[in-house]
Write a protein that holds these residues in place. Structure first.
Motif, short mmCIF file in Angstrom:
data_model
loop_
_atom_site.label_atom_id
_atom_site.label_comp_id
_atom_site.label_asym_id
_atom_site.label_seq_id
_atom_site.Cartn_x
_atom_site.Cartn_y
_atom_site.Cartn_z
N VAL A 56 0.83 -1.15 0.05
CA VAL A 56 0.08 -0.12 -0.08
C VAL A 56 1.01 1.40 0.00
O VAL A 56 1.88 1.22 0.58
N LEU A 57 0.61 2.31 -0.92
CA LEU A 57 1.30 3.44 -1.01
C LEU A 57 0.30 4.55 -0.51
O LEU A 57 -0.65 4.87 -1.07
N PHE A 58 0.73 5.45 0.53
CA PHE A 58 0.05 6.45 1.02
C PHE A 58 0.17 7.69 0.30
O PHE A 58 1.40 8.06 0.05
N LYS A 59 -1.08 8.41 -0.03
CA LYS A 59 -1.15 9.71 -0.85
C LYS A 59 -1.64 10.56 0.03
O LYS A 59 -2.98 10.08 0.51
N PRO A 67 7.82 10.10 5.91
CA PRO A 67 7.98 10.07 7.47
C PRO A 67 7.43 9.05 8.06
O PRO A 67 7.78 8.22 9.03
N VAL A 68 6.00 8.89 7.64
CA VAL A 68 4.76 8.24 8.25
C VAL A 68 5.19 6.75 8.03
O VAL A 68 5.09 6.07 8.66
N ALA A 69 5.45 6.56 6.42
CA ALA A 69 5.57 5.09 6.12
C ALA A 69 7.03 4.58 6.70
O ALA A 69 6.94 3.24 6.90
N GLU A 70 8.10 5.38 6.85
CA GLU A 70 9.19 4.72 7.47
C GLU A 70 8.91 4.43 8.74
O GLU A 70 9.40 3.28 9.37
N LEU A 71 8.33 5.14 9.71
CA LEU A 71 7.92 4.73 11.03
C LEU A 71 7.16 3.47 10.96
O LEU A 71 7.32 2.57 11.96
N LEU A 72 6.24 3.42 10.25
CA LEU A 72 5.16 2.19 10.08
C LEU A 72 6.00 1.04 9.84
O LEU A 72 5.53 -0.19 10.17
N LEU A 84 4.81 1.84 1.33
CA LEU A 84 5.34 2.78 0.64
C LEU A 84 4.81 4.23 0.78
O LEU A 84 3.81 4.47 1.38
N SER A 85 5.46 5.31 0.15
CA SER A 85 5.15 6.61 0.33
C SER A 85 5.57 7.46 -1.04
O SER A 85 6.18 6.95 -1.98
N GLY A 86 5.00 8.62 -0.84
CA GLY A 86 5.41 9.61 -2.01
C GLY A 86 5.41 11.15 -1.59
O GLY A 86 4.95 11.36 -0.53
N LEU A 107 14.85 9.83 1.79
CA LEU A 107 13.83 9.24 3.04
C LEU A 107 12.96 7.97 2.67
O LEU A 107 12.62 7.34 3.44
N GLY A 108 12.89 7.63 1.26
CA GLY A 108 12.47 6.19 0.92
C GLY A 108 11.33 6.32 0.23
O GLY A 108 10.56 5.49 -0.33
N ALA A 109 10.71 7.49 -0.16
CA ALA A 109 9.63 7.96 -1.10
C ALA A 109 9.80 7.02 -2.56
O ALA A 109 11.05 6.94 -3.00
N ARG A 110 8.85 6.36 -3.14
CA ARG A 110 8.98 5.58 -4.31
C ARG A 110 8.20 6.50 -5.56
O ARG A 110 8.30 5.69 -6.43
#
Length: 318
Positions: A56-59, A67-72, A84-86, A107-110
């Motif tokens: 799942v990728l948060f938008k 930041p939220v995705a890395e914490l989760l 995943l994040s963006g 920070l890890g966004a894809r």
């Protein structure tokens, strides 16, 4: 006497559950957000994992979700499920801001979306009725476009494209008009970019079926919003219209993203279940559906498929 609409053809729930395994949602609007949301990011992860999904990728239209995705990931992540994040390039991160993109990617966004709620095209469409309202008052957006008065790509966008290409991440076109998308993708490919996603080309973007075919021919994937093609308050297109969209781009270049999380709509995972039912009723085979709900998104974002021994719904395995 009023004509009654026939009941939808029943679909085996067990088959739907099987086809959910490995699905990937690259367009999840969970919260917290200044927009009203039905679930938070942690709930979205739990529901997706329980259904056997791959990712799942948060938008969010207002803040980068890395930041939220890395914490989760630290709290809830595992090898079989990707969180995943963006970064969405609206006014609230400085618009077409290479610094926001660099930070998000490192920070890890894809995935990087071009402007959505701040896109000039979005604002033109909302001149009579505000699109995507917030639950609290916010400053009005200032219109953003990726092209100058001559239709040429502006320099700050070129710097952003270089960053996305360098990190081998995905460029998403957001709410740009189709006339802006052509020079954007052409320049992205020229700068070495590979991963391209067109968000809901049939809605706001004003892409024709011929445009969709050409975009797919350029190597772009076309993402259709589940909330717009299933029976829910946000529905805008019929099953037959959806078939036309899929045939224009081909199954191989079609992706479903929930575009869900709003209070009025079902949960994103339930949206995926329902779009699987829609596709089965339209006559699409199991392999084609697996591609459109999961495999294509994984290929685009750079995820490996689930291993065979783990490809079972986690809820059922508990």
């Amino acid at each position: 006497m009023a004509i009654q609409n026939p009941e939808p053809t029943p679909v085996d729930d067990a088959l739907v559950a099987e086809l959910m395994i490995g699905a990937a949602d690259l367009h999840c609007h969970s919260g917290p957000s200044v927009m009203a949301r039905k679930l938070n990011h942690a709930d979205a992860v739990r529901q997706a994992k329980n259904a056997g999904m791959r990712a799942v990728l948060f938008k969010d239209h207002y803040y980068p979700t890395a930041p939220v995705a890395e914490l989760l990931k630290e709290m809830m992540g595992d090898d079989d499920f990707a969180i995943l994040s963006g970064v969405t390039l609206n006014n609230h991160v400085g618009g077409l801001n290479p610094y926001a993109v660099e930070h998000g990617l490192k920070l890890g966004a894809r995935l990087v979306w071009m402007p959505t709620i701040s896109a000039a095209n979005h604002l033109r469409h909302g001149h009579r009725k505000r699109l995507l309202p917030t639950k609290v008052p916010m400053n009005a957006s200032t219109a953003l476009t990726v092209v100058d008065a001559q239709g040429r790509l502006v320099d700050e966008v070129k710097a952003i494209l270089d960053l996305i290409a360098e990190h081998d991440c995905t460029l998403a076109t957001g709410h740009l008009h189709i006339s802006e998308i052509w020079p954007l993708l052409t320049e992205f490919k020229h700068r070495g970019g590979r991963r391209m996603l067109i968000n809901h080309p049939e809605y706001l973007i004003e892409a024709s079926l011929a445009d969709m075919k050409e975009l797919a021919g350029m190597g772009a994937y076309l993402e259709h919003s589940i909330c717009q093609v299933i029976d829910c308050p946000s529905k805008k297109f019929s099953g037959e219209e959806l078939r036309g969209f899929i045939e224009a781009a081909t199954v191989e270049k079609t992706i479903f993203g929930s575009d869900m999380g709003q209070m009025k709509n079902p949960f994103p995972v339930d949206g995926f279940r329902e779009v699987i039912r829609v596709c089965l009723r339209l006559g699409y085979g199991e392999d084609a559906i697996r591609r459109m709900v999961g495999q294509n998104a994984c290929d685009l974002i750079g995820l490996s498929p689930l291993a065979a021994e783990t490809a079972v719904p986690r809820q059922a395995a508990q």
